[in-house]
Design a protein around this motif. Structure first.
Motif, PDB file in Angstrom:
ATOM      1  N   LYS A  77       0.829  -1.200   0.000  1.00 32.14           N
ATOM      2  CA  LYS A  77       0.000   0.000   0.000  1.00 32.14           C
ATOM      3  C   LYS A  77       0.869   1.257   0.000  1.00 32.14           C
ATOM      4  O   LYS A  77       0.571   2.231  -0.700  1.00 32.14           O
ATOM      5  CB  LYS A  77      -0.936  -0.005   1.217  1.00 32.14           C
ATOM      6  N   ASP A  80       2.248   2.342  -3.253  1.00 35.59           N
ATOM      7  CA  ASP A  80       1.258   2.947  -4.155  1.00 35.59           C
ATOM      8  C   ASP A  80       0.825   4.349  -3.730  1.00 35.59           C
ATOM      9  O   ASP A  80      -0.048   4.941  -4.357  1.00 35.59           O
ATOM     10  CB  ASP A  80       0.020   2.046  -4.258  1.00 35.59           C
ATOM     11  N   ARG A 110       8.898   0.690  -2.464  1.00 37.92           N
ATOM     12  CA  ARG A 110       8.972   0.240  -3.861  1.00 37.92           C
ATOM     13  C   ARG A 110      10.235  -0.584  -4.105  1.00 37.92           C
ATOM     14  O   ARG A 110      10.183  -1.630  -4.758  1.00 37.92           O
ATOM     15  CB  ARG A 110       8.915   1.459  -4.789  1.00 37.92           C
TER      16      ARG A 110
END
Length: 200
Positions: A77, A80, A110
């Motif tokens: 999450k 993003d 990431r």
């Protein structure tokens, strides 16, 4: 009086945790415990990178705030999070409102997933730097503790090459201590032997 204050006189602990109840609880329950969960590793990476230039007590006090702000440390999450989330988090009093650190946490989520994609798990990746077994430094006094080691230098350099941010060697060594890649509990500390028994 809490159980930690009561037990403080009954057990020998690493001196750094004394005098602050949350420190004692953290020392007794988490610090040095071998971590084999990717989610927990990500949580500590977020917290350790946020600590840069600050005290760990400051971060511990804001831990719940970080948990709420960073989706319960769900790296998928966090990875993003849009740019607008950075601005939102800069208004969040529950965390350290430092734009570079917030951006680093999102970036690191990431890169964290990139390692998972390439290696299978972040846990496998990071434990490989200590050959899969905690380094027991057999510390006799707090003065024997180091801020960095060859292993933290190597790990930090590799993470930097992979695009991670705010994870210098000192920060990474703190991560290694916290997540049990090294056992830096003093030999006379009651937790030294306890965490040794937790090795897989």
């Amino acid at each position: 009086m809490s159980q930690y204050q009561i037990n403080q006189s009954e057990k020998f602990r690493c001196p750094w945790c004394l005098g602050f109840e949350d420190y004692i609880k953290y020392h007794d329950e988490e610090w040095g415990v071998p971590v084999y969960s990717d989610k927990v590793h990500f949580e500590f990476l977020v917290l350790e990178s946020a600590q840069a230039g600050l005290s760990w007590s400051t971060i511990l006090k804001k831990r719940d705030g970080y948990r709420k702000a960073f989706a319960d440390f769900d790296y998928k999450k966090v990875a993003d999070f849009p740019e607008s989330m950075v601005q939102e988090l800069l208004q969040d009093k529950g965390i350290i409102r430092n734009k570079m650190k917030i951006e680093a946490a999102i970036n690191n989520a990431r890169q964290f997933m990139e390692i998972q994609a390439n290696v299978g798990s972040f846990t496998s990746y990071i434990w490989d730097f200590v050959n899969g077994k905690p380094i027991d430094n057999q510390l006799k006094s707090a003065q024997d503790a180091k801020a960095t080691t060859a292993e933290s230098d190597k790990l930090s350099k590799d993470l930097k090459a992979k695009g991670f941010k705010f994870l210098g060697s000192t920060t990474i060594y703190a991560h290694m201590q916290a997540t049990g890649l090294v056992n830096d509990h003093l030999l006379q500390c009651f937790r030294h032997q306890e965490v040794k028994r937790m090795i897989r």
